[in-house]
Every structure is written in structure tokens, then in C-alpha cells.
Design an enzyme around this catalytic site. Structure first.
Site, PDB file in Angstrom:
ATOM      1  N   GLY A   8       0.917  -1.329   0.017  1.00  0.00           N
ATOM      2  CA  GLY A   8       0.080  -0.094   0.106  1.00  0.00           C
ATOM      3  C   GLY A   8       0.650   1.169   0.130  1.00  0.00           C
ATOM      4  O   GLY A   8       0.450   2.403   0.567  1.00  0.00           O
ATOM      5  N   GLY A  11      -0.202   4.947  -0.916  1.00  0.00           N
ATOM      6  CA  GLY A  11      -1.451   5.674  -0.039  1.00  0.00           C
ATOM      7  C   GLY A  11      -1.028   6.659   0.667  1.00  0.00           C
ATOM      8  O   GLY A  11       0.230   7.316   0.684  1.00  0.00           O
ATOM      9  N   GLN A  12      -2.025   7.255   1.489  1.00  0.00           N
ATOM     10  CA  GLN A  12      -1.466   8.490   2.420  1.00  0.00           C
ATOM     11  C   GLN A  12      -0.326   8.189   3.260  1.00  0.00           C
ATOM     12  O   GLN A  12       0.707   9.010   3.354  1.00  0.00           O
ATOM     13  CB  GLN A  12      -2.994   8.990   3.223  1.00  0.00           C
ATOM     14  CG  GLN A  12      -2.646  10.223   4.184  1.00  0.00           C
ATOM     15  CD  GLN A  12      -3.619  10.360   5.078  1.00  0.00           C
ATOM     16  OE1 GLN A  12      -4.554   9.502   5.444  1.00  0.00           O
ATOM     17  NE2 GLN A  12      -3.713  11.366   5.639  1.00  0.00           N
ATOM     18  N   ASP A  34       2.628  -1.817  -4.484  1.00  0.00           N
ATOM     19  CA  ASP A  34       1.172  -1.167  -4.528  1.00  0.00           C
ATOM     20  C   ASP A  34       0.622  -1.796  -5.594  1.00  0.00           C
ATOM     21  O   ASP A  34       1.112  -2.538  -6.544  1.00  0.00           O
ATOM     22  CB  ASP A  34       1.245   0.348  -4.467  1.00  0.00           C
ATOM     23  CG  ASP A  34      -0.227   0.906  -4.018  1.00  0.00           C
ATOM     24  OD1 ASP A  34      -0.099   1.314  -2.999  1.00  0.00           O
ATOM     25  OD2 ASP A  34      -0.964   0.680  -4.796  1.00  0.00           O
ATOM     26  N   ILE A  35      -0.716  -1.828  -5.721  1.00  0.00           N
ATOM     27  CA  ILE A  35      -1.366  -2.209  -6.861  1.00  0.00           C
ATOM     28  C   ILE A  35      -1.487  -1.038  -8.094  1.00  0.00           C
ATOM     29  O   ILE A  35      -1.705  -1.312  -9.070  1.00  0.00           O
ATOM     30  CB  ILE A  35      -2.952  -2.515  -6.536  1.00  0.00           C
ATOM     31  CG1 ILE A  35      -3.721  -1.385  -5.876  1.00  0.00           C
ATOM     32  CG2 ILE A  35      -3.169  -3.940  -6.105  1.00  0.00           C
ATOM     33  CD1 ILE A  35      -5.189  -1.736  -6.140  1.00  0.00           C
ATOM     34  N   ASP A  50      -0.513  -7.215  -5.408  1.00  0.00           N
ATOM     35  CA  ASP A  50      -1.961  -7.315  -5.162  1.00  0.00           C
ATOM     36  C   ASP A  50      -2.025  -8.211  -3.979  1.00  0.00           C
ATOM     37  O   ASP A  50      -1.861  -9.491  -3.870  1.00  0.00           O
ATOM     38  CB  ASP A  50      -2.731  -7.868  -6.176  1.00  0.00           C
ATOM     39  CG  ASP A  50      -4.325  -7.916  -5.790  1.00  0.00           C
ATOM     40  OD1 ASP A  50      -4.489  -7.813  -4.592  1.00  0.00           O
ATOM     41  OD2 ASP A  50      -5.102  -8.378  -6.672  1.00  0.00           O
ATOM     42  N   TYR A 139     -14.947  -1.534   7.904  1.00  0.00           N
ATOM     43  CA  TYR A 139     -13.480  -1.179   8.141  1.00  0.00           C
ATOM     44  C   TYR A 139     -13.097  -1.676   9.712  1.00  0.00           C
ATOM     45  O   TYR A 139     -12.149  -2.286   9.868  1.00  0.00           O
ATOM     46  CB  TYR A 139     -13.471   0.668   7.809  1.00  0.00           C
ATOM     47  CG  TYR A 139     -12.049   1.031   8.082  1.00  0.00           C
ATOM     48  CD1 TYR A 139     -10.896   0.551   7.244  1.00  0.00           C
ATOM     49  CD2 TYR A 139     -11.999   1.918   9.106  1.00  0.00           C
ATOM     50  CE1 TYR A 139      -9.574   1.031   7.607  1.00  0.00           C
ATOM     51  CE2 TYR A 139     -10.625   2.361   9.340  1.00  0.00           C
ATOM     52  CZ  TYR A 139      -9.670   2.007   8.642  1.00  0.00           C
ATOM     53  OH  TYR A 139      -8.270   2.787   8.748  1.00  0.00           O
ATOM     54  N   LYS A 143     -10.596  -4.220  11.113  1.00  0.00           N
ATOM     55  CA  LYS A 143      -9.761  -3.675  12.186  1.00  0.00           C
ATOM     56  C   LYS A 143      -9.592  -4.567  13.512  1.00  0.00           C
ATOM     57  O   LYS A 143      -8.382  -4.899  13.855  1.00  0.00           O
ATOM     58  CB  LYS A 143      -9.771  -2.132  12.531  1.00  0.00           C
ATOM     59  CG  LYS A 143      -9.480  -1.282  11.109  1.00  0.00           C
ATOM     60  CD  LYS A 143      -7.790  -1.410  10.796  1.00  0.00           C
ATOM     61  CE  LYS A 143      -7.362  -0.808   9.471  1.00  0.00           C
ATOM     62  NZ  LYS A 143      -5.951  -1.315   8.928  1.00  0.00           N
TER      63      LYS A 143
HETATM   64  C1  AKB Z   1     -10.647   7.000   8.232  1.00  0.00           C
HETATM   65  O1  AKB Z   1     -11.139   8.092   8.598  1.00  0.00           O
HETATM   66  O2  AKB Z   1     -11.049   5.827   7.843  1.00  0.00           O
HETATM   67  C2  AKB Z   1      -9.202   6.835   8.652  1.00  0.00           C
HETATM   68  C3  AKB Z   1      -8.995   6.179   9.834  1.00  0.00           C
HETATM   69  C4  AKB Z   1      -9.539   7.002  11.442  1.00  0.00           C
HETATM   70  O3  AKB Z   1      -8.908   4.753  10.428  1.00  0.00           O
HETATM   71  N1  AKB Z   1      -8.478   7.764   8.524  1.00  0.00           N
END
Ligand code: AKB
Length: 316
Positions: A8, A11-12, A34-35, A50, A139, A143
Site C-alpha cells: 500500500g 497511499g496516504q 502497491d496495486i 496485489d 472497516y 480492524k
Molecule cells: C478513516 O477515516 O477511515 C481513517 C481512520 C481513522 O482509520 N483515517
């Protein structure tokens, strides 16, 4: 000798972490993957990868032979609600593939968790290190499951897994699809247009951190003596608690004409309302010496300097 592979990497966090790792360990020891191909080809070793492809993951890792993998490839919270199946596949499937390769090849793994690993039933103020984790987003589900999976691979197979629960990250590198993205967008809008409409309400308070602190958190945790870590996956870390209104006020101290409006987006507002308002990061402070360096004023001044420099490059 430390050898690193980053997933990744475009990414940011990845686009800022890769240069920091190259500075610390040497350019040719850090493979960015990264992809998406890199926007600056030639900046250092890069390979397409990937993470949902177990064969490709194992092969790439066996070729590079890292001692540490920073596994950043993931979909963030808002995109995850639009594409929950893909979020599950990338966030958990990708992590499983990396952990399996770590079990076979013996490298350490850093995986970022998030404030999203908490949910509406978690205490929202001074959120403890060990507490209820019943998130309401895909998400967040990936996590929490990722934290557990990393702990399992450590206790069952001896893999050196470590992670932090990142708050919103503020950076001049663009974020992609998160609920805390307003805290980056606001700087670009302030410099380029003089106004911004926040998709979170004025008083929505969340933990935040400036990118240089986020990078130090990851690298210092991976350098820490593992025998001192009672918690591994994942440590609460924070630097400041912000609302869109307080961030707007801080920007206005540099740009007095900056105008800030509010038009809450129901999906992202509901996500933010399910997250902590302030984390207790004392376990990270005690177990591996975590200390943030940037507060609201320091971060705002530095962000405005960087965003102005980027804007100048774009218009010149
Ligand atoms: C998001 O907003 O999804 C992320 C996080 C807080 O994990 N920046």
C-alpha cells in the site's frame, strides 16, 4: 541488517513512510509495493503487488527477503461502507496472506489498526487501551479482526506482529476515502479557495495526529525491544483532539478571511459519531516511550507551509 517491504506504498501513509524508511535504512533496502504504479518512477525500488493474491504475496516477499513488512494496503472507512465485500477481502484477506508469509519466512509485521476498531458501546472519552470493541462499520470489523489475527500469529506461531490504532492522520499527501479526510481537505481548500464546507458537523470531536508523528510511531514501535511489550496489536496513540470548528479557528489565525461552513454527510457523520472523542494512549507511552511532537498550532503552521508549497508547484 534491516530490510523492509511496504504494501500500500502509494497511499496516504505509505507515500510518506517509504521516504522516511529509505532515509533510515538505505534506499535499496526498502521495496515499495502497491496495486498502482508509483507517481514518481525512479524514486526507489518498486514492485506491483496485489495483497489479495496469496501466491504473489509469498513470491514477492521471498524475492526481497525483508526483516520487517509495513502492511498498509487497506480500504478506509467511508469507501469500506460503499464496498464492504471488497473491504473485507483486501483488509482481512490481504493481512492473512502477509501473516502466512511471515509465519513461513520469519519477518516482523507492522499493521495499522485505527480508532475505527471501537464502536458506539466503547467509552468515548479517555477510551482505554483495553475496552469494548464492537464497531459498526466493515472497516472497523476488519480492524478488530486484524488485531486479533495479529495477536494469534504472535502467540501461536511466534511472528513478531505489532501495531498502533491510528487516529485521523493529517498530511500534505492526499488521503483516500476516510471519515477524517476533512482535516486534510480543509487545508487545501483554505489555501486554494479561501473557504471549505465540512462534511462533519462543527462539534464532531475526534483524535488526530500529524503525519511526522504517525511515521515515528510506526518506526519507533518496530525498533522497540519486543520483550517490553505487554500489548502488541494494537496500541492506542494520539496527539490532539480536534473538531472541524477548532481546526477552522486554528487556520483562521494564519488566514483571517478563511470561511468554514458545515453540511454533514449522513454516512460519514454516523461513522464519526460511533468513534472515540479522545483516546488514552498511556500503554504506548509506558511500554515503548511514545510521545507526539506536534500539537494543533505546530501542525497547522507546518501544514499550511507544505500545502502552499504544493499549490505553488501546481500553478507554476
Ligand atoms: C478513516 O477515516 O477511515 C481513517 C481512520 C481513522 O482509520 N483515517
Amino acid at each position: 541488517m534491516t530490510r523492509v517491504l511496504v504494501t500500500g506504498a502509494a497511499g496516504q501513509i505509505g507515500s510518506a513512510l517509504v521516504p522516511a524508511l529509505r532515509e533510515a535504512y538505505g534506499g535499496d533496502r526498502v521495496l515499495a509495493t502497491d496495486i498502482h504504479p508509483p507517481t514518481e518512477p525512479g524514486a526507489g525500488p518498486f514492485a506491483l503487488l496485489d495483497c489479495t493474491d496469496p501466491g504473489a504475496v509469498a513470491e514477492r516477499l521471498a524475492e526481497h527477503r525483508p526483516t520487517v513488512v509495513y502492511h498498509l494496503a487497506a480500504l478506509l472507512s467511508a469507501v469500506g461502507e460503499r464496498k464492504p465485500q471488497t473491504a473485507y477481502e483486501v483488509n482481512l484477506g490481504g493481512l492473512f496472506n502477509v501473516l502466512e508469509a511471515a509465519r513461513e519466512q520469519g519477518f516482523a509485521v507492522f499493521t495499522p489498526s485505527s480508532i475505527a476498531a471501537f464502536g458506539p458501546s466503547t467509552p468515548r472519552d479517555g477510551t482505554p487501551q483495553d475496552t469494548l470493541q464492537r464497531p459498526s462499520t466493515m472497516y472497523g470489523v476488519t480492524k478488530v479482526a486484524g488485531e486479533l489475527l495479529c495477536d494469534y500469529y504472535h502467540t501461536r506461531f511466534g511472528v513478531d506482529t505489532r501495531g498502533v490504532r491510528y487516529p485521523g492522520i493529517i498530511s500534505a499527501s492526499p488521503p483516500g476515502g476516510g471519515t477524517t479526510d476533512y482535516a486534510v481537505e480543509i487545508f487545501f481548500a483554505a489555501v486554494e479557495r479561501g473557504s471549505y464546507t465540512s462534511f462533519l458537523s462543527a462539534d464532531t470531536q475526534l483524535d488526530m495526529m500529524y503525519m511526522p508523528d504517525a511515521l515515528r510511531a510506526a518506526m519507533e514501535l518496530m525498533e522497540a525491544d519486543g520483550t517490553g511489550l505487554a500489548h502488541r496489536n494494537a496500541f492506542n496513540v494520539t496527539a490532539m483532539q480536534l473538531t472541524p470548528a477548532t481546526l477552522g479557528d486554528a487556520i483562521r489565525r494564519h488566514l483571517p478571511d478563511f470561511r468554514l461552513g458545515f453540511d454533514p454527510d449522513p454516512v460519514r457523520q454516523a461513522i464519526a459519531d460511533s468513534w472515540p472523542r479522545s483516546l488514552d494512549d498511556s500503554a504506548a507511552r509506558e511500554e515503548w516511550g511514545w510521545r507526539p511532537e506536534y500539537d494543533l498550532e505546530g501542525m497547522t503552521a507546518d501544514m499550511l507551509r507544505r500545502v502552499r508549497a504544493r499549490a505553488q508547484v501546481r500553478t507554476s
